[in-house]
Scaffold this motif. Structure first.
Motif, short mmCIF file in Angstrom:
data_model
loop_
_atom_site.label_atom_id
_atom_site.label_comp_id
_atom_site.label_asym_id
_atom_site.label_seq_id
_atom_site.Cartn_x
_atom_site.Cartn_y
_atom_site.Cartn_z
N GLY A 26 0.84 -1.19 0.00
CA GLY A 26 0.00 0.00 0.00
C GLY A 26 0.87 1.24 0.00
N ARG A 27 0.60 2.17 -0.87
CA ARG A 27 1.31 3.44 -1.01
C ARG A 27 2.73 3.31 -1.52
NH1 ARG A 27 -0.20 7.84 3.01
NH2 ARG A 27 0.54 9.08 1.28
N ALA A 28 3.14 2.12 -1.92
CA ALA A 28 4.52 1.94 -2.42
C ALA A 28 4.77 2.83 -3.63
CB ALA A 28 4.79 0.47 -2.75
N ASP A 29 3.80 2.94 -4.52
CA ASP A 29 3.99 3.79 -5.71
C ASP A 29 4.16 5.26 -5.32
OD1 ASP A 29 3.86 1.62 -7.43
OD2 ASP A 29 1.73 1.89 -7.86
N ASP A 30 3.39 5.71 -4.32
CA ASP A 30 3.54 7.09 -3.83
C ASP A 30 4.94 7.31 -3.26
OD1 ASP A 30 0.89 7.55 -4.48
OD2 ASP A 30 0.18 7.53 -2.40
N VAL A 31 5.41 6.35 -2.47
CA VAL A 31 6.74 6.47 -1.86
C VAL A 31 7.81 6.53 -2.94
CG1 VAL A 31 8.46 5.32 -0.39
CG2 VAL A 31 6.05 5.40 0.32
#
Length: 139
Positions: free
Chosen positions: A40-45
């Motif tokens: 979860g949120r890996a792409d944002d990071v």
């Protein structure tokens, strides 16, 4: 005594002032997040890592130097903290809106400010640390 497993140690890597450092930093971040089971949120990071690495190379790293990328998990599985350490002067800031949209630069921190839950700049000698946190990385 608690039976909870402590979070893994932060991971860091140093990058030289060269173009290939940005894709290498993205790959390192994606690999680290996968190793930690963060989906979860890996792409944002990873996008925020890319923007801060680019900013460090363009604005924060003097010739002959580099930047340090550090990733860590926040306590109790609350999220991910990322830091980019460089030795350059100046304090980055989110740019003011460009009314006609013609400015091609300056969008990196705007993206970070929108995607991350928190971000900031901490002074160090020499230079600074630009950091961000993305909460609740669990699926």
């Amino acid at each position: 005594m608690s039976n909870e497993t402590p979070p893994p140690s932060p991971r860091e890597r140093f990058y030289r002032r060269e173009r290939r450092s940005v894709p290498a930093a993205r790959a390192f971040a994606r690999e680290t997040l996968a190793d930690w089971g963060v989906r979860g949120r890996a792409d944002d990071v990873v996008l925020c890592v890319s923007e801060l690495a680019t900013n460090a190379l363009l604005h924060g790293v003097p010739p002959g130097r580099g930047f340090l990328l550090r990733l860590g998990l926040l306590p109790c599985g609350e999220g991910v903290r990322v830091e980019v350490h460089d030795s350059g002067d100046g304090v980055p800031a989110v740019p003011l809106a460009d009314p006609d949209g013609s400015d091609e630069g300056g969008r990196g921190l705007l993206l970070v400010s929108e995607l991350a839950d928190k971000w900031g700049v901490t002074e160090r000698e020499p230079g600074k640390v630009v950091w961000f946190e993305c909460g609740d990385p669990a699926d």
